[in-house]
Design an enzyme around this catalytic site. Structure first.
Site, mmCIF file in Angstrom:
data_model
loop_
_atom_site.group_PDB
_atom_site.id
_atom_site.type_symbol
_atom_site.label_atom_id
_atom_site.label_comp_id
_atom_site.label_asym_id
_atom_site.label_seq_id
_atom_site.Cartn_x
_atom_site.Cartn_y
_atom_site.Cartn_z
ATOM 1 N N LYS A 72 -14.209 -20.253 -27.616
ATOM 2 C CA LYS A 72 -14.999 -19.743 -26.501
ATOM 3 C C LYS A 72 -16.434 -19.401 -26.907
ATOM 4 C CE LYS A 72 -12.079 -16.664 -25.522
ATOM 5 N NZ LYS A 72 -11.574 -15.375 -25.095
ATOM 6 N N ARG A 93 -10.187 -11.887 -43.382
ATOM 7 C CA ARG A 93 -9.771 -10.725 -42.604
ATOM 8 C C ARG A 93 -8.254 -10.719 -42.457
ATOM 9 N NH1 ARG A 93 -13.218 -10.698 -37.248
ATOM 10 N NH2 ARG A 93 -11.059 -10.757 -36.590
ATOM 11 N N ARG A 151 -9.683 -9.310 -17.721
ATOM 12 C CA ARG A 151 -8.582 -9.307 -18.680
ATOM 13 C C ARG A 151 -7.260 -9.034 -17.976
ATOM 14 N NH1 ARG A 151 -10.121 -9.363 -23.966
ATOM 15 N NH2 ARG A 151 -12.160 -8.435 -24.206
ATOM 16 N N ARG A 196 -11.691 -19.194 -42.128
ATOM 17 C CA ARG A 196 -12.751 -18.217 -41.925
ATOM 18 C C ARG A 196 -12.839 -17.260 -43.108
ATOM 19 N NH1 ARG A 196 -13.372 -15.964 -35.859
ATOM 20 N NH2 ARG A 196 -11.781 -14.471 -36.466
ATOM 21 N N ARG A 206 -1.147 -12.403 -32.696
ATOM 22 C CA ARG A 206 -2.257 -12.293 -31.739
ATOM 23 C C ARG A 206 -2.116 -13.319 -30.624
ATOM 24 N NH1 ARG A 206 -7.212 -12.958 -35.595
ATOM 25 N NH2 ARG A 206 -8.542 -13.032 -33.766
#
Ligand code: ZN
Length: 214
Positions: free
Chosen positions: A16, A160, A92, A127, A171
């Protein structure tokens, strides 16, 4: 000319952010991020900003009525300037979506960036993050010239905790459960466009431009 506003739905890692940045560069569309507006209000010490700061500092989420108000003000301001916008991270919840509907806000499409879980897991596992300067690198698209060290300050890069495969899976599950009702809500209104986000970014952008440009 872009003649439609966009509501973005998509999992973390569905692209996004990249897609929004690309659309902003290619057209005159503006991204509305509730997080950015919160930070701006806090910085400007507005009445609302002071209230938001208290809530954030207490560790709570900013409640719907405040978020709704902020989004409403921003939308009205942009419409006055005749600008089209991207809503990312809002709505949301169904409650927020119904609030948007109540604003006589009709000139929009909902773009759902659909992506396979293993593609997201791969993207996020590439990442790397510098704990010192907070820069985020990516092994395929933005690799540190001094990997595994930061190319600015040579600090050892880390991943992370919530980008680890197990955490990512969790998630994605949470996201899917939360977003499913919104997808159905907009499908019922014939507003939903599903875009295959497993592909190259240029193809994704082309599909979206075909939808929002007359
Ligand atoms: Zn660094």
């Amino acid at each position: 000319m872009v003649n439609k506003n966009i509501i973005f739905l998509g999992m973390p890692g569905s692209g996004k952010g990249t897609v929004s940045a690309n659309l902003e560069k290619k057209t005159n569309i503006v991204q509305i991020s509730t997080g950015d507006i919160f930070r701006e209000e806090i910085k400007n010490k507005t009445k609302l900003g002071i209230e938001i700061q208290k809530i954030v500092e207490s560790g709570s989420y900013v409640p719907d009525n405040i978020t709704n108000e902020i989004v409403k003000n921003k939308i009205f301001a942009l419409e006055k300037e005749n600008k089209k916008f991207i809503l990312d991270g809002f709505p949301r919840t169904i409650h927020q979506a119904q609030f948007l509907d109540g604003l006589n806000f009709n000139n929009y499409v909902v773009i759902y960036l659909s992506i396979d879980a293993d593609v997201v897991i791969k993207r996020l596992s590439e990442r790397f993050f510098c704990p010192k300067c907070k820069r985020t690198y990516n092994l395929s698209s933005f690799r540190s010239k001094k990997h595994p060290y930061c190319e600015i300050d040579e600090t050892q890069l880390i991943q992370r905790a919530d980008d680890q495969p197990e955490a990512v899976k969790k998630r994605l599950d949470v996201y899917e459960n939360q977003t499913k009702p919104l997808i159905d809500f907009y499908k019922d209104k014939n507003k939903l466009f599903t875009i295959d986000s497993n592909r190259n970014i240029d193809l994704i952008i082309k599909d979206i431009l075909d939808i929002i440009i007359d």
